[in-house]
Design a protein around this motif. Sequence first.
Motif, mmCIF file in Angstrom:
data_model
loop_
_atom_site.group_PDB
_atom_site.id
_atom_site.type_symbol
_atom_site.label_atom_id
_atom_site.label_comp_id
_atom_site.label_asym_id
_atom_site.label_seq_id
_atom_site.Cartn_x
_atom_site.Cartn_y
_atom_site.Cartn_z
ATOM 1 N N THR A 177 -83.873 59.914 -55.635
ATOM 2 C CA THR A 177 -83.783 58.991 -56.780
ATOM 3 C C THR A 177 -84.034 59.728 -58.086
ATOM 4 O OG1 THR A 177 -84.568 57.197 -55.363
ATOM 5 C CG2 THR A 177 -84.673 56.838 -57.734
ATOM 6 N N LEU A 178 -85.029 60.615 -58.097
ATOM 7 C CA LEU A 178 -85.300 61.393 -59.307
ATOM 8 C C LEU A 178 -84.136 62.328 -59.633
ATOM 9 C CD1 LEU A 178 -89.073 62.253 -58.791
ATOM 10 C CD2 LEU A 178 -88.094 60.842 -60.604
ATOM 11 N N VAL A 179 -83.506 62.905 -58.611
ATOM 12 C CA VAL A 179 -82.345 63.774 -58.857
ATOM 13 C C VAL A 179 -81.203 62.974 -59.483
ATOM 14 C CG1 VAL A 179 -80.547 65.122 -57.705
ATOM 15 C CG2 VAL A 179 -82.934 65.489 -57.116
ATOM 16 N N VAL A 180 -80.960 61.773 -58.971
ATOM 17 C CA VAL A 180 -79.872 60.939 -59.518
ATOM 18 C C VAL A 180 -80.196 60.501 -60.945
ATOM 19 C CG1 VAL A 180 -78.723 58.701 -59.259
ATOM 20 C CG2 VAL A 180 -79.029 60.179 -57.275
ATOM 21 N N LEU A 181 -81.433 60.049 -61.187
ATOM 22 C CA LEU A 181 -81.812 59.624 -62.543
ATOM 23 C C LEU A 181 -81.736 60.780 -63.539
ATOM 24 C CD1 LEU A 181 -84.878 57.323 -61.795
ATOM 25 C CD2 LEU A 181 -82.654 56.611 -62.670
ATOM 26 N N GLY A 182 -82.217 61.941 -63.137
ATOM 27 C CA GLY A 182 -82.147 63.107 -64.015
ATOM 28 C C GLY A 182 -80.714 63.518 -64.291
ATOM 29 N N SER A 183 -79.863 63.453 -63.264
ATOM 30 C CA SER A 183 -78.446 63.801 -63.456
ATOM 31 C C SER A 183 -77.764 62.811 -64.389
ATOM 32 C CB SER A 183 -77.729 63.830 -62.113
ATOM 33 O OG SER A 183 -78.306 64.792 -61.267
ATOM 34 N N LEU A 184 -78.101 61.524 -64.261
ATOM 35 C CA LEU A 184 -77.548 60.529 -65.194
ATOM 36 C C LEU A 184 -77.992 60.817 -66.625
ATOM 37 C CD1 LEU A 184 -77.887 57.148 -63.271
ATOM 38 C CD2 LEU A 184 -75.796 58.153 -64.164
ATOM 39 N N ASN A 185 -79.271 61.160 -66.784
ATOM 40 C CA ASN A 185 -79.769 61.501 -68.125
ATOM 41 C C ASN A 185 -79.019 62.694 -68.701
ATOM 42 O OD1 ASN A 185 -81.591 59.745 -69.194
ATOM 43 N ND2 ASN A 185 -83.381 60.874 -68.574
ATOM 44 N N ILE A 186 -78.831 63.724 -67.895
ATOM 45 C CA ILE A 186 -78.149 64.924 -68.375
ATOM 46 C C ILE A 186 -76.706 64.603 -68.750
ATOM 47 C CG2 ILE A 186 -77.293 67.202 -67.697
ATOM 48 C CD1 ILE A 186 -79.804 67.426 -65.919
ATOM 49 N N SER A 187 -75.998 63.901 -67.861
ATOM 50 C CA SER A 187 -74.581 63.629 -68.134
ATOM 51 C C SER A 187 -74.392 62.707 -69.325
ATOM 52 C CB SER A 187 -73.901 63.061 -66.890
ATOM 53 O OG SER A 187 -74.530 61.866 -66.488
ATOM 54 N N LEU A 188 -75.223 61.681 -69.464
ATOM 55 C CA LEU A 188 -75.104 60.802 -70.631
ATOM 56 C C LEU A 188 -75.511 61.517 -71.920
ATOM 57 C CD1 LEU A 188 -76.397 57.386 -69.247
ATOM 58 C CD2 LEU A 188 -74.065 57.989 -69.888
ATOM 59 N N GLY A 189 -76.514 62.390 -71.838
ATOM 60 C CA GLY A 189 -76.922 63.148 -73.020
ATOM 61 C C GLY A 189 -75.841 64.114 -73.484
ATOM 62 N N PHE A 209 -83.224 67.641 -66.944
ATOM 63 C CA PHE A 209 -83.368 68.870 -66.165
ATOM 64 C C PHE A 209 -84.722 68.900 -65.446
ATOM 65 C CE2 PHE A 209 -80.057 71.034 -68.858
ATOM 66 C CZ PHE A 209 -79.185 71.274 -67.815
ATOM 67 N N PHE A 210 -85.762 68.516 -66.153
ATOM 68 C CA PHE A 210 -87.096 68.533 -65.563
ATOM 69 C C PHE A 210 -87.222 67.489 -64.457
ATOM 70 C CE2 PHE A 210 -91.636 67.874 -65.374
ATOM 71 C CZ PHE A 210 -92.080 69.183 -65.370
ATOM 72 N N ILE A 211 -86.630 66.317 -64.653
ATOM 73 C CA ILE A 211 -86.677 65.267 -63.636
ATOM 74 C C ILE A 211 -85.924 65.708 -62.384
ATOM 75 C CG2 ILE A 211 -86.005 62.879 -63.125
ATOM 76 C CD1 ILE A 211 -88.350 63.057 -65.053
ATOM 77 N N VAL A 212 -84.784 66.393 -62.554
ATOM 78 C CA VAL A 212 -84.026 66.902 -61.406
ATOM 79 C C VAL A 212 -84.865 67.923 -60.629
ATOM 80 C CG1 VAL A 212 -82.041 68.327 -60.748
ATOM 81 C CG2 VAL A 212 -81.735 66.431 -62.319
ATOM 82 N N ILE A 213 -85.528 68.825 -61.327
ATOM 83 C CA ILE A 213 -86.381 69.824 -60.662
ATOM 84 C C ILE A 213 -87.514 69.132 -59.905
ATOM 85 C CG2 ILE A 213 -88.020 71.699 -61.078
ATOM 86 C CD1 ILE A 213 -86.172 72.545 -63.411
#
Length: 189
Positions: A11-23, A50-54
Amino acid sequence: MTYKVQGMGWTLVVLGSLNISLGVAADAVFGTMDAWTVFHFISAPIWSGFFIVITGVLGIYSERKPTSRGLILAFLILGTLAIVLATTCFVMAMLGAFIDGRDCDYFHPPGSLNCASASTILHGVNAVLSLTEIVMGFVAAIMSYVRMSNLNNDVTSPLVCTQGSNMPPGYGIYYVMPAGKNLMRSIQF
């Protein structure tokens, strides 16, 4: 106690990826529009993402080795730092929704597309993602802390009840402890 954090890690990987792509998408769109969106160009969702994905990847690996103190401790620390970064990202998103939404068209070249509503919507989506990441960061930190505190205790072993010494039957203090433990070593003076 079971240590199940792989779902939270994904879930954290998906949320972080959404943040990165929208940013990245917001920076690209507003960069090509010559829009005055200062809080988008700070790119808080990208750095936080990036930090959330890690953190999520570390959560996935820490479940694979549930007795590794290093992985669990690292997940605890990164979960705590994820709370701080997601809170910062939330504050930046709220400020951006108010300031960028108001100033975007003011400094925007005449005859160009309206950017105020798009800026406000993107900041709002970012704020919702950040709030979700804050909650997930708290859950990650709490689960890791509980796992670290229970790592030495074998909570799956059967419990036995033993009576304190020098007490007549039916009286005294009864101790409940894991089987095979020495009573005197279990009591802290």
